[in-house]
Design a protein around this motif. Structure first.
Motif, PDB file in Angstrom:
ATOM      1  N   LEU A 240       0.828  -1.209   0.000  1.00 52.27           N
ATOM      2  CA  LEU A 240       0.000   0.000   0.000  1.00 52.27           C
ATOM      3  C   LEU A 240       0.864   1.261   0.000  1.00 52.27           C
ATOM      4  O   LEU A 240       0.476   2.272  -0.597  1.00 52.27           O
ATOM      5  CB  LEU A 240      -0.927   0.003   1.218  1.00 52.27           C
ATOM      6  CG  LEU A 240      -2.120  -0.954   1.159  1.00 52.27           C
ATOM      7  CD1 LEU A 240      -2.915  -0.889   2.453  1.00 52.27           C
ATOM      8  CD2 LEU A 240      -3.012  -0.640  -0.034  1.00 52.27           C
ATOM      9  N   THR A 241       2.020   1.196   0.652  1.00 49.74           N
ATOM     10  CA  THR A 241       2.937   2.340   0.636  1.00 49.74           C
ATOM     11  C   THR A 241       3.364   2.657  -0.799  1.00 49.74           C
ATOM     12  O   THR A 241       3.334   3.813  -1.233  1.00 49.74           O
ATOM     13  CB  THR A 241       4.183   2.048   1.499  1.00 49.74           C
ATOM     14  OG1 THR A 241       3.778   1.851   2.856  1.00 49.74           O
ATOM     15  CG2 THR A 241       5.180   3.205   1.428  1.00 49.74           C
ATOM     16  N   GLY A 242       3.760   1.612  -1.531  1.00 50.48           N
ATOM     17  CA  GLY A 242       4.143   1.815  -2.924  1.00 50.48           C
ATOM     18  C   GLY A 242       2.990   2.319  -3.766  1.00 50.48           C
ATOM     19  O   GLY A 242       3.160   3.220  -4.599  1.00 50.48           O
ATOM     20  N   THR A 243       1.805   1.758  -3.524  1.00 53.24           N
ATOM     21  CA  THR A 243       0.621   2.178  -4.277  1.00 53.24           C
ATOM     22  C   THR A 243       0.294   3.647  -4.029  1.00 53.24           C
ATOM     23  O   THR A 243      -0.014   4.401  -4.965  1.00 53.24           O
ATOM     24  CB  THR A 243      -0.598   1.322  -3.876  1.00 53.24           C
ATOM     25  OG1 THR A 243      -0.270  -0.069  -4.044  1.00 53.24           O
ATOM     26  CG2 THR A 243      -1.807   1.661  -4.731  1.00 53.24           C
TER      27      THR A 243
ATOM     28  N   ALA B 216       2.280   0.965 -11.027  1.00 52.71           N
ATOM     29  CA  ALA B 216       3.741   0.987 -11.046  1.00 52.71           C
ATOM     30  C   ALA B 216       4.295   1.118  -9.628  1.00 52.71           C
ATOM     31  O   ALA B 216       5.289   0.462  -9.273  1.00 52.71           O
ATOM     32  CB  ALA B 216       4.239   2.137 -11.922  1.00 52.71           C
ATOM     33  N   GLY B 217       3.671   1.948  -8.809  1.00 55.89           N
ATOM     34  CA  GLY B 217       4.103   2.099  -7.426  1.00 55.89           C
ATOM     35  C   GLY B 217       3.897   0.825  -6.627  1.00 55.89           C
ATOM     36  O   GLY B 217       4.767   0.425  -5.836  1.00 55.89           O
ATOM     37  N   ALA B 218       2.758   0.170  -6.819  1.00 58.62           N
ATOM     38  CA  ALA B 218       2.477  -1.087  -6.111  1.00 58.62           C
ATOM     39  C   ALA B 218       3.504  -2.161  -6.472  1.00 58.62           C
ATOM     40  O   ALA B 218       3.994  -2.893  -5.596  1.00 58.62           O
ATOM     41  CB  ALA B 218       1.068  -1.564  -6.442  1.00 58.62           C
ATOM     42  N   LEU B 219       3.841  -2.262  -7.760  1.00 59.76           N
ATOM     43  CA  LEU B 219       4.817  -3.259  -8.192  1.00 59.76           C
ATOM     44  C   LEU B 219       6.211  -2.940  -7.673  1.00 59.76           C
ATOM     45  O   LEU B 219       6.975  -3.849  -7.329  1.00 59.76           O
ATOM     46  CB  LEU B 219       4.815  -3.368  -9.719  1.00 59.76           C
ATOM     47  CG  LEU B 219       3.516  -3.913 -10.329  1.00 59.76           C
ATOM     48  CD1 LEU B 219       3.621  -3.998 -11.846  1.00 59.76           C
ATOM     49  CD2 LEU B 219       3.183  -5.281  -9.749  1.00 59.76           C
ATOM     50  N   ALA B 220       6.558  -1.659  -7.588  1.00 55.32           N
ATOM     51  CA  ALA B 220       7.826  -1.278  -6.963  1.00 55.32           C
ATOM     52  C   ALA B 220       7.820  -1.678  -5.493  1.00 55.32           C
ATOM     53  O   ALA B 220       8.838  -2.126  -4.952  1.00 55.32           O
ATOM     54  CB  ALA B 220       8.062   0.220  -7.113  1.00 55.32           C
ATOM     55  N   GLY B 221       6.657  -1.530  -4.834  1.00 55.88           N
ATOM     56  CA  GLY B 221       6.540  -1.950  -3.440  1.00 55.88           C
ATOM     57  C   GLY B 221       6.748  -3.444  -3.279  1.00 55.88           C
ATOM     58  O   GLY B 221       7.444  -3.892  -2.359  1.00 55.88           O
TER      59      GLY B 221
END
Length: 324
Positions: free
Chosen positions: A110-113, A227-232
């Protein structure tokens, strides 16, 4: 087969041809390259880049770019480790909240998302160029990582956490399973869903897509959130593999990610590219890194060689675009 058809096939399969040529060359130069141990080592190493690059592909297909994935990876990994090991303590309320492994994993993702969503919000609502917005997030997320960790690694996360990055299931490393599931989901998304078709439409011609009634802002925000979720998720795997959340994790990951996408044939101008092409690009980058290490090439020269490979890929992509 005429000359035009031959040229089209060479363009279509250039990544596979380059990958095969590289494997043949490295197998001749090093007897350690084609061993089962090294093969699984390469697959584990590229898993995180594949996951991040899937998100990067979606972003670039819309005509954008995301330079913040490395820093988001670091912060998501640190949040996961911090939640798992220390929980959340509220001294004023005399309250302590502990987290299970699942809770910590959800928190990191969730942080990445959330950070990806903020990238998309900034880009769509305030018309900030993606390069500038994600460059700012690169610094913001890295600073937040340092604040969260105090500049020190968070270690000793337990065997269950370590299994995510180092465990095996049915004879295959867990990171490979995770990346394969994400790739499969992304292939379905881009090829079989309305969202996937809209992503290609926006990258191909954003003005026409807007006039057709597509909700450009919402779609771009969703893409940057993914993209943020996958980076997380990538950050969780890195943290698990090291049994440590490192404040400086993820440095240079955005370069490898963009390289995989471009080498895989995705156009930097958007609207053209495939997820499987990106996987091939990640394989090329991973095998190149592995081969240079096996050949005892200086790390400094490795960076030079990798830079030239990326430049060559962009030049070839531009040349192919003109040919079409």
């Amino acid at each position: 087969m005429n000359t035009v058809t031959l040229k089209q096939n060479l363009i279509k399969f250039q990544s596979i041809i380059a990958l095969a040529a590289m494997c043949i060359a490295l197998s001749l130069l090093s007897d350690r390259f084609l061993t089962p141990e090294n093969t699984w080592n390469v697959m584990r190493q590229i898993s995180v880049n594949v996951i991040i690059s899937v998100g990067m592909t979606l972003v670039i297909l819309t005509g954008g770019i995301d330079l913040s994935v490395g820093s988001i990876l670091a912060l998501a990994g640190a949040v996961t480790a911090g939640m798992l090991k220390f929980g959340a303590e509220f001294t004023d309320a005399n309250l302590y909240i502990g987290f299970t492994l699942l809770g910590a994993l959800i928190g990191g993702t969730l942080t990445g998302t959330l950070l990806g969503w903020f990238n998309g919000f900034t880009i769509t609502r305030f018309k900030v160029p993606p390069f500038v917005a994600t460059l700012a997030m690169l610094t913001i997320a890295r600073g937040l990582t340092m604040l969260w960790t105090g500049g020190f690694p968070i270690t000793g996360l337990g065997d269950n956490m370590a299994f995510i990055g180092t465990g095996w299931l049915l004879g295959i490393p867990m990171p490979v399973w995770i990346s394969a599931i994400i790739v499969l989901a992304a292939v379905v998304l881009t090829n079989q869903t309305m969202l996937g078709r809209h992503i290609y439409a926006i990258g191909g011609n954003e003005t026409a897509a807007r006039l057709s009634g597509l909700k450009i802002k919402r779609i771009k925000t969703i893409v940057y959130s993914i993209a943020g979720a996958l980076a997380g998720i990538g950050g969780i795997i890195v943290t698990s593999r090291l049994d440590s959340a490192q404040p400086n994790a993820g440095f240079g990951f955005e370069l490898d990610s963009i390289a995989a996408v471009v080498i895989g044939g995705t156009s930097l101008s958007g609207g053209k590219g495939t997820i499987m092409g990106t996987v091939q690009g990640a394989l090329i980058i991973g095998i190149l890194n592995n081969g240079l290490v096996l050949l005892n090439v200086s790390p400094f020269w490795q960076q030079v060689i990798k830079g030239f490979v990326i430049l060559l890929a962009v030049v070839i992509e531009k040349f192919n675009s003109k040919e079409e």
